[in-house]
Design a protein around this motif. Structure first.
Motif, mmCIF file in Angstrom:
data_model
loop_
_atom_site.group_PDB
_atom_site.id
_atom_site.type_symbol
_atom_site.label_atom_id
_atom_site.label_comp_id
_atom_site.label_asym_id
_atom_site.label_seq_id
_atom_site.Cartn_x
_atom_site.Cartn_y
_atom_site.Cartn_z
ATOM 1 N N HIS A 190 38.861 51.966 62.783
ATOM 2 C CA HIS A 190 38.496 51.334 61.513
ATOM 3 C C HIS A 190 39.765 50.833 60.839
ATOM 4 O O HIS A 190 40.717 51.584 60.640
ATOM 5 C CB HIS A 190 37.783 52.334 60.600
ATOM 6 N N ILE A 192 41.665 49.247 57.580
ATOM 7 C CA ILE A 192 41.658 49.065 56.127
ATOM 8 C C ILE A 192 42.849 48.192 55.755
ATOM 9 O O ILE A 192 43.983 48.485 56.135
ATOM 10 C CB ILE A 192 41.760 50.419 55.394
ATOM 11 N N SER A 283 38.477 45.841 56.675
ATOM 12 C CA SER A 283 37.788 46.083 55.405
ATOM 13 C C SER A 283 38.850 46.103 54.315
ATOM 14 O O SER A 283 39.773 46.929 54.349
ATOM 15 C CB SER A 283 37.037 47.416 55.435
ATOM 16 N N LEU A 298 35.319 54.166 51.671
ATOM 17 C CA LEU A 298 35.083 53.570 52.983
ATOM 18 C C LEU A 298 34.987 54.644 54.065
ATOM 19 O O LEU A 298 34.081 54.616 54.918
ATOM 20 C CB LEU A 298 36.216 52.599 53.326
#
Length: 312
Positions: A190, A192, A283, A298
């Protein structure tokens, strides 16, 4: 089941390091560096490398692995970083990747098959560079591949030559040899991103640069020069270090070195923002508005287990 890594990316001076520590503490994770210049031993002040007591008790990996005389290699770094991530995951620890070095990020989170090399082609471009200089080579690169010129520093002769070599050998733009940004990231990582406004970031760049010089940056570079740091080395072309080396050669004043470092940082930030903005997998959170809270929201949405130990 091995834990999924988290990567925190974004431009210089946006607060990535402090956010990475906060995230790692809440995840029980450990930090893996993806800043290309923090790989060098002794390059501490000019890279804003956190000192051990500033790391919040969080273990940091892939820092200080090369001498300043070492020629950096994205491929070599990628092998080291990926094996580190695999080791942490195998131990049940969440890797928290952090940095803003664009191709180094790709070398970790993407399936990147590095393009071929040809010693004869490379030698020809090296000879041409000796004649027209790094700036001339960068302009030649810009003429055939403007996108590549946007992400490669004008004063980075090795990468300019490499890009032109790849373009000639593959018959395609340099970016075509890189992994697509819409492909699933390795390990399901993921990402960020710290979004910034230049009105907010600009003063932070100036303050950070002033603090570097006040903390003994010039002396750091002087000592590293005695250890082999030169203007032509990979480490010696790093922002700040190149400018201070010019000062130590008597070419510019210390204040001019400061001003030039600020300008070079701003140019680099523009390239970072453009590069990361094109990655749809990131994100984004607002770096200026409680980024830790946004990041934790998140992480909670993604199903990470958050430990209640941030204040310990």
């Amino acid at each position: 089941m091995h834990p999924t890594p988290v990567a925190i990316v974004g431009p210089t001076a946006s607060g990535k390091s402090s956010l990475a520590i906060a995230v790692a503490r809440r995840l029980g994770g450990e930090v893996v560096n993806i800043d290309s210049m923090q790989l060098y031993r002794g390059m501490d002040i000019g890279t804003a490398k956190l000192r051990p007591h500033e790391r919040g008790g969080v273990s940091h990996h892939v820092l200080d692995i090369w001498d300043v005389t070492h020629t950096a290699s994205v491929a070599e770094y990628g092998d080291i970083a990926r094996s580190t991530v695999e080791r942490l995951r195998s131990a049940g620890t969440v890797p928290v990747l952090v940095g803003g070095s664009m191709m180094y990020v790709q070398s970790v989170v993407d399936q990147w098959e590095f393009p071929p090399t040809d010693p004869d082609v490379r030698a020809r471009y090296m000879q041409l560079q000796d004649k027209i200089g790094p700036a001339g080579m960068h302009e030649r690169l810009r003429a055939v591949d403007p996108a590549a010129a946007e992400i490669i520093e004008p004063n980075d002769p090795r990468r300019n030559v490499r890009a032109l070599e790849v373009i000639e050998l593959t018959g395609k733009p340099f970016a075509a040899s890189q992994p697509p940004k819409d492909a699933p990231p390795r390990w399901g990582t993921h990402l960020i991103g710290l979004a910034v406004d230049m009105e907010w970031l600009g003063p932070r760049i100036e303050q950070r640069t002033r603090e570097m010089f006040d903390q003994g940056f010039i002396e750091e570079v002087r000592q590293l020069r005695e250890c082999g740091l030169t203007a032509s080395s990979t480490a010696g072309r790093a922002i700040g270090y190149a400018q201070v080396l010019a000062h130590l050669r008597g070419e510019i004043s210390a204040e001019q070195a400061y001003d030039d470092t600020v300008r070079a940082t701003r140019r680099y930030v523009r390239r970072q923002r453009s590069w990361f903005k094109r990655d749809p997998r990131i994100s984004w959170i607002d770096a200026a508005d409680r980024p830790e809270e946004q990041a934790l929201t998140l992480l909670d949405t993604w199903g990470y287990h958050l430990h209640d130990n941030a204040a310990e």
